[in-house]
Motif scaffolding. Sequence first.
Motif, PDB file in Angstrom:
ATOM      1  N   ASN A   1      12.356 -11.964  27.120  1.00 21.43           N
ATOM      2  CA  ASN A   1      10.799 -12.290  27.404  1.00 21.43           C
ATOM      3  C   ASN A   1      10.586 -12.951  28.810  1.00 21.43           C
ATOM      4  O   ASN A   1       9.218 -13.101  29.046  1.00 21.43           O
TER       5      ASN A   1
ATOM      6  N   GLN B   1      10.283  -7.308  31.360  1.00 21.53           N
ATOM      7  CA  GLN B   1      11.497  -6.679  30.608  1.00 21.53           C
ATOM      8  C   GLN B   1      11.332  -5.075  30.999  1.00 21.53           C
ATOM      9  O   GLN B   1      10.464  -4.619  30.953  1.00 21.53           O
ATOM     10  N   GLY B   2      12.535  -4.756  30.977  1.00 21.50           N
ATOM     11  CA  GLY B   2      12.558  -3.354  31.540  1.00 21.50           C
ATOM     12  C   GLY B   2      12.780  -2.907  32.970  1.00 21.50           C
ATOM     13  O   GLY B   2      12.822  -1.783  33.253  1.00 21.50           O
TER      14      GLY B   2
ATOM     15  N   HIS C   1      19.361  -5.169  35.155  1.00 21.93           N
ATOM     16  CA  HIS C   1      18.135  -4.661  34.324  1.00 21.93           C
ATOM     17  C   HIS C   1      17.584  -6.028  33.566  1.00 21.93           C
ATOM     18  O   HIS C   1      18.490  -6.665  33.085  1.00 21.93           O
TER      19      HIS C   1
ATOM     20  N   ASN D   1      19.328 -12.030  31.553  1.00 22.34           N
ATOM     21  CA  ASN D   1      18.257 -12.407  30.519  1.00 22.34           C
ATOM     22  C   ASN D   1      18.052 -14.011  30.852  1.00 22.34           C
ATOM     23  O   ASN D   1      18.733 -14.852  30.544  1.00 22.34           O
TER      24      ASN D   1
ATOM     25  N   SER E   1      13.646   2.161  29.289  1.00 25.67           N
ATOM     26  CA  SER E   1      14.407   1.677  30.610  1.00 25.67           C
ATOM     27  C   SER E   1      16.003   1.438  30.139  1.00 25.67           C
ATOM     28  O   SER E   1      16.743   1.321  31.065  1.00 25.67           O
ATOM     29  N   ARG E   2      16.347   1.262  28.713  1.00 28.35           N
ATOM     30  CA  ARG E   2      17.724   0.873  28.484  1.00 28.35           C
ATOM     31  C   ARG E   2      18.608   2.318  28.855  1.00 28.35           C
ATOM     32  O   ARG E   2      19.598   2.014  29.315  1.00 28.35           O
TER      33      ARG E   2
ATOM     34  N   GLU F   1      22.830  -6.422  33.443  1.00 27.77           N
ATOM     35  CA  GLU F   1      21.541  -6.932  32.750  1.00 27.77           C
ATOM     36  C   GLU F   1      21.565  -8.471  32.933  1.00 27.77           C
ATOM     37  O   GLU F   1      22.734  -9.231  33.127  1.00 27.77           O
TER      38      GLU F   1
ATOM     39  N   VAL G   1      16.263  -8.130  30.843  1.00 30.62           N
ATOM     40  CA  VAL G   1      15.974  -8.099  29.368  1.00 30.62           C
ATOM     41  C   VAL G   1      15.468  -9.728  28.988  1.00 30.62           C
ATOM     42  O   VAL G   1      15.519 -10.401  29.607  1.00 30.62           O
TER      43      VAL G   1
ATOM     44  N   ASP H   1      24.877   1.120  23.477  1.00 35.04           N
ATOM     45  CA  ASP H   1      24.807  -0.397  23.222  1.00 35.04           C
ATOM     46  C   ASP H   1      26.015  -0.581  22.212  1.00 35.04           C
ATOM     47  O   ASP H   1      26.712  -1.576  22.318  1.00 35.04           O
TER      48      ASP H   1
END
Length: 454
Positions: A338, A314-315, A334, A290, A358-359, A288, A336, A412
């Motif tokens: 905004n 996102q996703g 992935h 961000n 999506s997670r 992931e 993640v 998670d």
Amino acid sequence: MKYKKYHKFKDSGVDWLGEIPSEWDITRLGNISNITASGIDKKINEDEEKVKIINFTDIHKAKNFILDNAKEYMLVSTPLERKNKHQVKKGDLIFTPSSETIEDIGISALVNEELLNTSYSYHVLRCNFTTVVNHEYKKYLTNNTYCLAQFSSKARGTTRQTLSRDDFRTLYLSLPPIQEQQQIAKFLDNATQKMDTLIQKQENLIKLLKEKRQAVISHAVTRGLNPDVKFKDSGVEWLGDVPKHWELSKLRFLFSFSTGLNITKANLIDEGIPCVNYGEIHSKYGFEVNADINALKCVDKEYLITSKSSLLSQGDFIFADTSEDVKGAGNFTHIVGNAKVFAGYHTVIARLINNYNSRFFAYVFDSDIFRTQIQLFIKGVKVFSITQAILKNCSIWFPMIDEQKEIAIYLDDKTQKIDKLIKKATKSIKLLKEKRTALISAAVTGKIDVRELN
């Protein structure tokens, strides 16, 4: 541990080094060695001589700065004259004259024994000594903060840092008498071996934790969380049974695919729209990313107008479309957070078509069982390509949306606990390596007197 210092010191004449033991000399690397390049690339031509070459990665992966016959080196070809001219010899130092980061530039490894039919590639340099330097001491001669700081200050470039051969020739060194070189090497070999043992224990722990993480993920995304669930044959040999109520499909029916920006490193800037390239996927932001938190290079805002299809939300998922080894085939990240993110060079974009979780699919993609099929499909020898066609043809299995969410929340929680332990072990390794480097630097500049410690 406290170290006894020398009683007599002299000014080295080099600002960053300060005083050195009075018996020691200050010299430049070019005064005691020849620095050469080979020009040998990674190609194989049938009409040329076959030769093994030492690469950039061989130096970075060298344990205790040593290159020996236990390592496997890449086989390439080159004209006979060049092969003979650039045959490495025991006692040579092989340097990294370029790197994506300043911290990795100028690292060296010692050819610790005779390597038959072995040369060095075009993107490293060989240092062949013309003055007698203790063999074991060579490992530590430049792999210390004082020398590496000089390299960092001389490095040039934007997307890639580089050093010239003159930068190596003009490198300042503090050089002890030959007998003391031997004493320092003996002391450092013993001291660093103890630290390396501690580092190895932490690395083994990380390996076990990653295996546990993978086992937890693979079980959850192929068996679900209900121990009483009934199973059915998936019809896919390498997948086996899956929960009876789960669906099986191909990725092409669940995802849309496109490619990242048609750019190079030269298009990357410090400010603009964050961009994820295949290098970050392989080395930094696997699983992931961000952009609100992670430091990413950017591209110009003009791409918002010209290349909207490569802009991610996102996703969404980004796969690296090439890998240097089979293990890295299928590496992805992935999205993640905004912030909007562009997919950069050498990437394939995958977007969920339906309103699935999506997670959950991120964990499926991260499982060894999913990657197995990619590794069966890919082709290549030195570089392995992952195409849209390969991804579209991959089998995928999944429950209904509520169960997807339940599995994602469960994973998670489990993976965050494991990742926390991995992070702690990684921090321990970093501190041990810093202590190791500091000890080497103190010994090779005379800040500690090893004669009292051997």
